[in-house]
Design a protein around this motif. Structure first.
Motif, PDB file in Angstrom:
ATOM      1  N   CYS A   1      40.578  41.663  45.197  1.00  0.00           N
ATOM      2  CA  CYS A   1      39.487  42.473  44.635  1.00  0.00           C
ATOM      3  C   CYS A   1      38.990  43.459  45.680  1.00  0.00           C
ATOM      4  O   CYS A   1      38.802  44.650  45.399  1.00  0.00           O
ATOM      5  CB  CYS A   1      38.289  41.597  44.257  1.00  0.00           C
ATOM      6  SG  CYS A   1      38.475  40.746  42.720  1.00  0.00           S
TER       7      CYS A   1
ATOM      8  N   GLY B   1      34.409  32.809  46.531  1.00  0.00           N
ATOM      9  CA  GLY B   1      35.157  31.679  45.967  1.00  0.00           C
ATOM     10  C   GLY B   1      34.453  30.371  46.237  1.00  0.00           C
ATOM     11  O   GLY B   1      34.255  29.541  45.348  1.00  0.00           O
TER      12      GLY B   1
ATOM     13  N   ARG C   1      39.121  31.116  35.331  1.00  0.00           N
ATOM     14  CA  ARG C   1      39.257  29.850  36.061  1.00  0.00           C
ATOM     15  C   ARG C   1      37.919  29.108  36.112  1.00  0.00           C
ATOM     16  O   ARG C   1      37.823  27.923  35.825  1.00  0.00           O
ATOM     17  CB  ARG C   1      39.737  30.083  37.498  1.00  0.00           C
ATOM     18  CG  ARG C   1      41.169  30.511  37.678  1.00  0.00           C
ATOM     19  CD  ARG C   1      42.173  29.375  37.603  1.00  0.00           C
ATOM     20  NE  ARG C   1      42.013  28.291  38.560  1.00  0.00           N
ATOM     21  CZ  ARG C   1      42.616  28.206  39.746  1.00  0.00           C
ATOM     22  NH1 ARG C   1      43.410  29.173  40.134  1.00  0.00           N
ATOM     23  NH2 ARG C   1      42.448  27.158  40.516  1.00  0.00           N
ATOM     24  N   TYR C   2      36.868  29.839  36.500  1.00  0.00           N
ATOM     25  CA  TYR C   2      35.559  29.189  36.647  1.00  0.00           C
ATOM     26  C   TYR C   2      34.955  28.804  35.290  1.00  0.00           C
ATOM     27  O   TYR C   2      34.337  27.753  35.159  1.00  0.00           O
ATOM     28  CB  TYR C   2      34.588  30.107  37.396  1.00  0.00           C
ATOM     29  CG  TYR C   2      34.836  30.175  38.888  1.00  0.00           C
ATOM     30  CD1 TYR C   2      34.652  29.058  39.705  1.00  0.00           C
ATOM     31  CD2 TYR C   2      35.225  31.360  39.492  1.00  0.00           C
ATOM     32  CE1 TYR C   2      34.858  29.128  41.080  1.00  0.00           C
ATOM     33  CE2 TYR C   2      35.430  31.441  40.870  1.00  0.00           C
ATOM     34  CZ  TYR C   2      35.249  30.327  41.656  1.00  0.00           C
ATOM     35  OH  TYR C   2      35.450  30.392  43.020  1.00  0.00           O
TER      36      TYR C   2
ATOM     37  N   ILE D   1      39.691  35.572  37.613  1.00  0.00           N
ATOM     38  CA  ILE D   1      38.823  34.648  38.372  1.00  0.00           C
ATOM     39  C   ILE D   1      37.827  33.989  37.421  1.00  0.00           C
ATOM     40  O   ILE D   1      37.620  32.775  37.427  1.00  0.00           O
ATOM     41  CB  ILE D   1      38.066  35.419  39.488  1.00  0.00           C
ATOM     42  CG1 ILE D   1      39.049  35.958  40.533  1.00  0.00           C
ATOM     43  CG2 ILE D   1      37.026  34.526  40.136  1.00  0.00           C
ATOM     44  CD1 ILE D   1      38.433  36.905  41.568  1.00  0.00           C
ATOM     45  N   GLU D   2      37.235  34.824  36.589  1.00  0.00           N
ATOM     46  CA  GLU D   2      36.207  34.344  35.648  1.00  0.00           C
ATOM     47  C   GLU D   2      36.768  33.233  34.754  1.00  0.00           C
ATOM     48  O   GLU D   2      36.125  32.209  34.547  1.00  0.00           O
ATOM     49  CB  GLU D   2      35.727  35.526  34.807  1.00  0.00           C
ATOM     50  CG  GLU D   2      34.542  35.240  33.925  1.00  0.00           C
ATOM     51  CD  GLU D   2      34.141  36.499  33.166  1.00  0.00           C
ATOM     52  OE1 GLU D   2      33.575  37.401  33.797  1.00  0.00           O
ATOM     53  OE2 GLU D   2      34.433  36.581  31.960  1.00  0.00           O
TER      54      GLU D   2
ATOM     55  N   ILE E   1      41.970  31.104  44.343  1.00  0.00           N
ATOM     56  CA  ILE E   1      40.850  32.013  44.053  1.00  0.00           C
ATOM     57  C   ILE E   1      40.520  32.905  45.252  1.00  0.00           C
ATOM     58  O   ILE E   1      40.229  34.093  45.107  1.00  0.00           O
ATOM     59  CB  ILE E   1      39.611  31.191  43.599  1.00  0.00           C
ATOM     60  CG1 ILE E   1      39.863  30.578  42.214  1.00  0.00           C
ATOM     61  CG2 ILE E   1      38.344  32.027  43.618  1.00  0.00           C
ATOM     62  CD1 ILE E   1      39.933  31.568  41.077  1.00  0.00           C
ATOM     63  N   THR E   2      40.590  32.338  46.460  1.00  0.00           N
ATOM     64  CA  THR E   2      40.284  33.153  47.652  1.00  0.00           C
ATOM     65  C   THR E   2      41.222  34.360  47.742  1.00  0.00           C
ATOM     66  O   THR E   2      40.790  35.471  48.056  1.00  0.00           O
ATOM     67  CB  THR E   2      40.405  32.306  48.936  1.00  0.00           C
ATOM     68  OG1 THR E   2      39.617  31.139  48.766  1.00  0.00           O
ATOM     69  CG2 THR E   2      39.959  33.064  50.163  1.00  0.00           C
TER      70      THR E   2
ATOM     71  N   LEU F   1      42.643  35.889  45.304  1.00  0.00           N
ATOM     72  CA  LEU F   1      42.257  36.860  44.267  1.00  0.00           C
ATOM     73  C   LEU F   1      41.034  37.667  44.718  1.00  0.00           C
ATOM     74  O   LEU F   1      40.945  38.870  44.479  1.00  0.00           O
ATOM     75  CB  LEU F   1      41.978  36.147  42.940  1.00  0.00           C
ATOM     76  CG  LEU F   1      43.195  35.501  42.261  1.00  0.00           C
ATOM     77  CD1 LEU F   1      42.790  34.778  40.975  1.00  0.00           C
ATOM     78  CD2 LEU F   1      44.266  36.544  41.943  1.00  0.00           C
ATOM     79  N   PHE F   2      40.101  36.984  45.367  1.00  0.00           N
ATOM     80  CA  PHE F   2      38.924  37.723  45.849  1.00  0.00           C
ATOM     81  C   PHE F   2      39.293  38.732  46.937  1.00  0.00           C
ATOM     82  O   PHE F   2      38.752  39.842  46.980  1.00  0.00           O
ATOM     83  CB  PHE F   2      37.840  36.759  46.351  1.00  0.00           C
ATOM     84  CG  PHE F   2      36.888  36.333  45.260  1.00  0.00           C
ATOM     85  CD1 PHE F   2      36.101  37.267  44.585  1.00  0.00           C
ATOM     86  CD2 PHE F   2      36.764  35.000  44.895  1.00  0.00           C
ATOM     87  CE1 PHE F   2      35.221  36.878  43.581  1.00  0.00           C
ATOM     88  CE2 PHE F   2      35.885  34.601  43.895  1.00  0.00           C
ATOM     89  CZ  PHE F   2      35.114  35.540  43.239  1.00  0.00           C
TER      90      PHE F   2
ATOM     91  N   LEU G   1      29.613  36.428  37.797  1.00  0.00           N
ATOM     92  CA  LEU G   1      30.732  37.288  38.185  1.00  0.00           C
ATOM     93  C   LEU G   1      30.411  38.771  38.050  1.00  0.00           C
ATOM     94  O   LEU G   1      30.919  39.599  38.814  1.00  0.00           O
ATOM     95  CB  LEU G   1      31.994  36.912  37.431  1.00  0.00           C
ATOM     96  CG  LEU G   1      32.703  35.800  38.215  1.00  0.00           C
ATOM     97  CD1 LEU G   1      33.562  34.937  37.348  1.00  0.00           C
ATOM     98  CD2 LEU G   1      33.507  36.358  39.386  1.00  0.00           C
TER      99      LEU G   1
END
Ligand code: ASP
Length: 439
Positions: free
Chosen positions: A57, A115, A77-78, A74-75, A50-51, A53-54, A95
């Motif tokens: 972004c 993240g 996953r969470y 990302i959304e 996730i980090t 991916l951020f 998000l």
């Protein structure tokens, strides 16, 4: 009863079943009062962290490219985690806000920190613990350096109001409120700072391996785990290439005398590795504690008759390196010889010039350069107290005709470093391991 700070790495929080395991571990011991999560890591090889991916972004937003697809990934996953844990959290709303903030804040640190932030919100809800935003208590100065004193005060003040809490790892804030992260893997540091600030009895670092291994498992088959290691031994192993935890995470707890316990979330019954200060580790058992190593060094060996009586020789030698901003790793010396051990990458394009200056400024009798050198550190507190351990190392290497180009033993005597050829690296590590562990 003392308290423990428990930090869980990204692989320990990669999906909902991992969260369930974490909950079991935390609730099994009421002294695990402060919990530090990383952001969700990879679930399988090739999966996204996730980090990462951020960070992506942020990079897209900087170039005014659309970030919707990444945010959706990302959304998902969470949402999957929160849904499967049956938590009443509006992840989509979180998000949406984060997306807007990424455009407003425009810093990689802000984007990357989300993240941990969101994982913290989810973990707090799952555990029934309070959520405390790390931006409130982990203080950086305006230059971006951690302010340990201010952080200690803020943590003590805030956590006094919370018997149990989740504090996201990896980030804090500068005085003006902007988010600042540690370097990659920095949730380890958050855990360490909290343990120190709260005078914890133990800092638990939960990951996906059962502690630190005696050697790299990619080289040695099924190496034994280390059950007990001192901070100094760990520093030697980590510096010499062993992949343990974030280096900067050791200092805060080490200074406060708080032990670290590295544990496996997937096998919680395993006691893992306990890292302690050396005074607590006596008597020393076993010959060695571990082996680590790195490849791709250069040795520049310099010989000059009566070097030992020539005032300032080494200083002038080192000033040549300093002039070219080259840092060296080791400096073994004899009466009329001195060697510089330098990472190949440090010399990048500068070797010829350095050699010319050595020639001109120092008038040596002989200069030899050896490329493709690997360094292997054999580490163990016992080495300082028992004789014959080093002899065993050299015999073992001689048995395989491995040519030792350099030997260095730090004055603390807890390690011996040998320089050998790159191509002998794996063979030598296996040989050293077998010699000490299996004989
Ligand atoms: N999530 C951050 C990283 O991937 C920090 C951490 O995991 O400790 O580097």
């Amino acid at each position: 009863m003392g308290l423990k700070v428990a930090k869980f790495g990204g692989s320990s929080l990669a999906d909902a079943s991992a969260f369930e395991r974490v909950k079991k571990i935390v609730l099994a011991d009421p002294s695990r009062r402060y919990v530090v999560p990383s952001a969700p890591g990879k679930r399988f090889p090739g999966d996204d962290k996730i980090t990462d991916l951020f960070y992506l972004c942020h990079a897209y937003a900087q170039k005014s490219l659309p970030i919707e697809d990444i945010v959706t990934a990302i959304e998902q996953r969470y949402v999957e985690i929160a849904d499967q844990l049956k938590l009443d959290l509006d992840i989509k709303a979180y998000l949406l806000e984060i997306k807007e903030q990424i455009y407003q804040e425009r810093t990689p640190d802000f984007a990357a920190s989300r993240g941990e932030y969101l994982n913290g919100v989810i973990l707090a809800a799952h555990l029934g613990y309070a959520f405390i935003d790390a931006a409130k208590i982990i203080a950086f100065n305006q230059q971006g350096r951690l302010d340990l004193t201010a952080t200690g005060n803020l943590v003590a003040l805030e956590l006094a109001n919370h018997h149990q809490a989740v504090i996201p790892g990896f980030y804090g804030a500068k005085p003006d409120g902007t988010i600042k992260t540690f370097s990659r893997g920095g949730s380890d540091i958050t855990g360490s700072i909290l343990a120190r600030s709260m005078q914890a009895e133990l800092y638990e670092n939960w990951t996906d391996v059962s502690g630190i291994l005696m050697a790299d498992p990619r080289i040695v088959d099924d190496p034994r785990p280390i059950s007990l290691i001192t901070y100094s031994e760990l520093r030697e192993l980590a510096y010499n290439g062993a992949n343990v935890m974030h280096e900067a995470a050791i200092y805060p707890v080490r200074q406060a005398g708080i032990p670290i316990n590295i544990r496996n979330t997937n096998i919680p019954e395993n006691q893992g590795t306990m890292i302690i200060s050396s005074v607590d580790r006596q008597p020393f058992t076993g010959d060695i504690t571990g082996i680590a190593g790195r490849k791709d060094f250069v040795i520049i060996s310099i010989e000059k008759a009566l070097m030992n009586s020539e005032l300032g020789f080494v200083r002038r030698l080192l000033s040549i390196l300093e002039e070219h901003a080259i840092s060296f790793e080791h400096l073994p010396s004899g009466i009329d010889t001195v060697s510089l051990v330098i990472l190949e990458s440090e010399l990048d394009g500068k070797l010829d010039l350095v050699l010319r200056q050595i020639d001109n400024n120092l008038s040596p009798d002989k200069v030899e350069v050896f490329h493709d050198i690997a360094l292997i550190a054999t580490v163990g507190q016992s080495m300082a107290y028992r004789s014959g351990i080093a002899a065993k190392l050299f015999n073992a290497l001689a048995q395989l005709d491995i040519n030792v180009r350099m030997i260095d033993q730090g004055s603390s005597e807890i390690n011996i470093i040998v320089g050998i050829e790159n191509r002998d690296f794996e063979k030598a590590i296996r040989q050293i391991y077998t010699t000490y562990v299996k004989s």
